[in-house]
Enzyme design. Structure first.
Site, PDB file in Angstrom:
ATOM      1  N   ILE A  13     -40.755   1.943  -9.537  1.00 32.26           N
ATOM      2  CA  ILE A  13     -41.546   3.123  -9.172  1.00 32.26           C
ATOM      3  C   ILE A  13     -42.962   2.708  -8.767  1.00 32.26           C
ATOM      4  O   ILE A  13     -43.542   3.249  -7.815  1.00 32.26           O
ATOM      5  CB  ILE A  13     -41.583   4.137 -10.347  1.00 32.26           C
ATOM      6  N   SER A  35     -42.756  -9.293 -16.179  1.00 35.32           N
ATOM      7  CA  SER A  35     -41.687  -9.491 -17.194  1.00 35.32           C
ATOM      8  C   SER A  35     -40.410  -8.770 -16.775  1.00 35.32           C
ATOM      9  O   SER A  35     -39.317  -9.139 -17.190  1.00 35.32           O
ATOM     10  CB  SER A  35     -42.146  -8.947 -18.559  1.00 35.32           C
ATOM     11  N   ASN A  36     -40.546  -7.726 -15.971  1.00 30.09           N
ATOM     12  CA  ASN A  36     -39.354  -6.974 -15.573  1.00 30.09           C
ATOM     13  C   ASN A  36     -39.428  -6.623 -14.091  1.00 30.09           C
ATOM     14  O   ASN A  36     -38.983  -5.565 -13.646  1.00 30.09           O
ATOM     15  CB  ASN A  36     -39.250  -5.678 -16.415  1.00 30.09           C
ATOM     16  N   SER A 125     -42.135  10.424 -19.356  1.00 30.58           N
ATOM     17  CA  SER A 125     -40.691  10.477 -19.129  1.00 30.58           C
ATOM     18  C   SER A 125     -40.109  11.738 -19.751  1.00 30.58           C
ATOM     19  O   SER A 125     -40.620  12.236 -20.759  1.00 30.58           O
ATOM     20  CB  SER A 125     -40.039   9.238 -19.771  1.00 30.58           C
ATOM     21  N   TYR A 149     -38.244   3.816 -27.600  1.00 30.91           N
ATOM     22  CA  TYR A 149     -38.835   3.886 -26.261  1.00 30.91           C
ATOM     23  C   TYR A 149     -39.464   5.269 -26.046  1.00 30.91           C
ATOM     24  O   TYR A 149     -40.638   5.378 -25.677  1.00 30.91           O
ATOM     25  CB  TYR A 149     -37.787   3.612 -25.166  1.00 30.91           C
ATOM     26  N   LYS A 153     -43.545   6.671 -25.549  1.00 31.09           N
ATOM     27  CA  LYS A 153     -44.040   7.570 -24.488  1.00 31.09           C
ATOM     28  C   LYS A 153     -44.719   8.791 -25.117  1.00 31.09           C
ATOM     29  O   LYS A 153     -45.802   9.209 -24.701  1.00 31.09           O
ATOM     30  CB  LYS A 153     -42.896   8.018 -23.577  1.00 31.09           C
ATOM     31  N   ASN A 198     -28.174  -0.713 -17.016  1.00 26.14           N
ATOM     32  CA  ASN A 198     -27.869   0.351 -17.978  1.00 26.14           C
ATOM     33  C   ASN A 198     -27.712   1.686 -17.253  1.00 26.14           C
ATOM     34  O   ASN A 198     -26.952   2.544 -17.658  1.00 26.14           O
ATOM     35  CB  ASN A 198     -29.032   0.518 -18.982  1.00 26.14           C
ATOM     36  N   ASN A 199     -28.478   1.831 -16.158  1.00 26.70           N
ATOM     37  CA  ASN A 199     -28.541   3.131 -15.500  1.00 26.70           C
ATOM     38  C   ASN A 199     -27.433   3.297 -14.450  1.00 26.70           C
ATOM     39  O   ASN A 199     -26.933   2.331 -13.884  1.00 26.70           O
ATOM     40  CB  ASN A 199     -29.915   3.324 -14.835  1.00 26.70           C
ATOM     41  N   GLY A 294     -26.332   8.722 -28.094  1.00 27.13           N
ATOM     42  CA  GLY A 294     -27.685   9.125 -27.708  1.00 27.13           C
ATOM     43  C   GLY A 294     -27.743   9.888 -26.413  1.00 27.13           C
ATOM     44  O   GLY A 294     -28.772  10.480 -26.082  1.00 27.13           O
TER      45      GLY A 294
HETATM   46  C1  WQD Z   1     -27.230   8.883 -16.396  1.00 24.92           C
HETATM   47  C2  WQD Z   1     -25.839   9.458 -16.630  1.00 24.92           C
HETATM   48  C3  WQD Z   1     -24.708   8.489 -18.502  1.00 24.92           C
HETATM   49  C4  WQD Z   1     -24.352   4.477 -16.705  1.00 24.92           C
HETATM   50  C5  WQD Z   1     -32.300   6.806 -18.811  1.00 24.92           C
HETATM   51  C6  WQD Z   1     -33.295   6.684 -19.908  1.00 24.92           C
HETATM   52  C7  WQD Z   1     -34.471   7.563 -19.600  1.00 24.92           C
HETATM   53  C8  WQD Z   1     -35.031   7.220 -18.244  1.00 24.92           C
HETATM   54  C9  WQD Z   1     -33.966   7.292 -17.165  1.00 24.92           C
HETATM   55  C10 WQD Z   1     -36.956   5.808 -18.487  1.00 24.92           C
HETATM   56  C11 WQD Z   1     -25.539   9.708 -18.095  1.00 24.92           C
HETATM   57  C12 WQD Z   1     -23.983   8.166 -17.200  1.00 24.92           C
HETATM   58  C13 WQD Z   1     -24.663   5.814 -16.923  1.00 24.92           C
HETATM   59  C14 WQD Z   1     -22.998   4.082 -16.605  1.00 24.92           C
HETATM   60  C15 WQD Z   1     -22.331   6.358 -16.937  1.00 24.92           C
HETATM   61  N1  WQD Z   1     -35.620   5.935 -18.268  1.00 24.92           N
HETATM   62  N2  WQD Z   1     -23.668   6.739 -17.021  1.00 24.92           N
HETATM   63  N3  WQD Z   1     -22.032   5.049 -16.716  1.00 24.92           N
HETATM   64  O1  WQD Z   1     -29.586   7.864 -19.799  1.00 24.92           O
HETATM   65  O2  WQD Z   1     -30.133   9.868 -18.303  1.00 24.92           O
HETATM   66  O3  WQD Z   1     -31.858   8.135 -18.729  1.00 24.92           O
HETATM   67  O4  WQD Z   1     -32.883   6.429 -17.583  1.00 24.92           O
HETATM   68  O5  WQD Z   1     -37.754   6.707 -18.584  1.00 24.92           O
HETATM   69  O6  WQD Z   1     -35.439   7.358 -20.592  1.00 24.92           O
HETATM   70  O7  WQD Z   1     -32.678   7.143 -21.075  1.00 24.92           O
HETATM   71  O8  WQD Z   1     -29.931   7.587 -17.288  1.00 24.92           O
HETATM   72  O9  WQD Z   1     -28.677   6.394 -15.545  1.00 24.92           O
HETATM   73  O10 WQD Z   1     -28.465   5.602 -17.952  1.00 24.92           O
HETATM   74  O11 WQD Z   1     -27.382   7.758 -17.257  1.00 24.92           O
HETATM   75  O12 WQD Z   1     -21.424   7.219 -17.038  1.00 24.92           O
HETATM   76  O13 WQD Z   1     -22.651   2.872 -16.422  1.00 24.92           O
HETATM   77  O14 WQD Z   1     -24.874   8.528 -16.170  1.00 24.92           O
HETATM   78  O15 WQD Z   1     -23.787   8.791 -19.542  1.00 24.92           O
HETATM   79  O16 WQD Z   1     -24.731  10.876 -18.187  1.00 24.92           O
HETATM   80  P1  WQD Z   1     -30.285   8.430 -18.620  1.00 24.92           P
HETATM   81  P2  WQD Z   1     -28.615   6.739 -16.997  1.00 24.92           P
END
Ligand code: WQD
Length: 337
Positions: A13, A35-36, A125, A149, A153, A198-199, A294
């Site tokens: 961003i 670092s990231n 956030s 985290y 914030k 993760n996202n 979560g």
């Molecule tokens: C989105 C949806 C998952 C990955 C996170 C942080 C939040 C912010 C934004 C910093 C959810 C689903 C995801 C996958 C899936 N970061 N999913 N398979 O969790 O809404 O928010 O990122 O500010 O703080 O928590 O985003 O992209 O991880 O998940 O099904 O491999 O996609 O269950 O419904 P999230 P996400």
């Protein structure tokens, strides 16, 4: 020409916001500990703007270097992105997160104050809404944290509210992002997570580019129309434009302002998968997996305040987000390497 310090400006961003600021006549200095993020993102930015961007590899915990930085530059404001942001990692390493995010921000605020710089846009956030009972979420809704985290914030928001109430010379904007995705239309900059994403969106694009086999959809038994989780995905360029509007407001108004930056629309995981396939023609194989601990079922923004007070709203659609994310990933299969 106003001069802006962007901490974390080499990140996803931060880099998109740096580009938007420069293209709108601001002089930008970037500070990042890398670092990231990768220095390559700044090389790409310089290519896009056809000029140089002053960069300092400084960590928020290195107060002496920040003091020197503020001696070398007469900043009019700071946009503060720098910080750790992986929810799962924060659960494993809370002290690391509190040190970097909270102590680091306290260092920054002290150096700013001692240098007479009191205009700040803070990268907050939607996570400060905790596990929301219902959406759309409003800025005056209840706040809580459900992981370290999110707690960092929320803690920083509380510090900034106290700071402003102690001295109105502090002009502060708290921007609560929902789910930033997409990339600049050039495909030169974009999201480049470390390791397995993760996202959702970077995971999808890595499946599309063949780095990952298939998407695991975490839960299809939520109380939603198709059973999968609903979020408010916002194009990173729309998000960057929101930062520009928030910054400009600080130069004309005293106060502490809080805004949701989202589309105001909820989209499910399957909506995203279908939009990606429509935008790119690429099929994304997926399987349903258990819910991720979560995760909220539904989380999207009420964005009327930013529209009313900043004259800002998103313009890019889910299809645009998917198209631009794929354009970035297909041109950069290994990110910035
Ligand atoms: C989105 C949806 C998952 C990955 C996170 C942080 C939040 C912010 C934004 C910093 C959810 C689903 C995801 C996958 C899936 N970061 N999913 N398979 O969790 O809404 O928010 O990122 O500010 O703080 O928590 O985003 O992209 O991880 O998940 O099904 O491999 O996609 O269950 O419904 P999230 P996400």
């Amino acid at each position: 020409m106003k001069q802006i310090l962007v901490t974390g400006g080499a990140g996803f961003i931060g880099s998109h916001t740096t580009l938007e600021l420069i293209q709108n006549g601001f002089k930008v200095v970037v500070m990042d500990n890398l670092s990231n993020s990768k220095i390559e993102s700044l090389d790409r930015l310089e290519k896009l703007i056809g000029g140089k961007i002053p960069f300092y590899q400084i960590d928020l915990l290195d107060k002496e270097s920040m003091i020197q930085l503020f001696k070398n530059h007469d900043f009019d404001a700071v946009i503060h992105f720098a910080g750790l942001k992986a929810v799962g990692e924060s659960v494993q390493k809370p002290l690391y997160y509190y040190q970097n995010n909270v102590t680091g921000t306290l260092n920054l605020l002290e150096v700013m104050n001692n240098s007479g710089v009191n205009n700040l846009v803070f990268s907050s956030s939607a996570t400060v809404y905790g596990d929301p009972e219902e959406s759309p979420l409003k800025e005056d809704g209840p706040l809580s944290s459900v992981n370290p985290y999110g707690a960092t914030k929320l803690t920083i928001e509380n510090i900034l509210r106290d700071l402003h109430y102690s001295d109105s010379k502090w002009r502060i904007s708290l921007l609560r992002y929902f789910n930033p995705v997409g990339a600049h239309e050039s495909g030169e900059i974009g999201e480049d997570p470390n390791g397995i994403p993760n996202n959702l969106m970077p995971y999808v694009t890595q499946v599309a580019v063949g780095k990952l086999q298939k998407l695991n959809i975490y839960g299809n038994d939520y109380e939603t129309p198709d059973g999968t989780g609903i979020r408010d995905y916002i194009h990173v360029v729309d998000l960057a434009k929101g930062h520009l509007k928030a910054l400009e407001q600080l130069f004309s108004e005293e106060g502490l302002f809080t805004y949701n930056l989202g589309t105001g629309q909820g989209s499910s995981v399957l909506d995203m998968v279908h939009a990606f396939q429509e935008a790119t023609g690429i099929n994304i194989p997926y399987t349903f997996a258990p819910r991720r601990p979560g995760d909220a079922a539904i989380c999207y923004a009420d964005v009327s305040k930013a529209e009313r007070e900043l004259g800002w709203k998103t313009e890019r659609t889910l299809i645009d987000m998917c198209r631009d994310s794929w354009n970035w990933q297909s041109k950069n299969p290994n990110g910035f390497e």
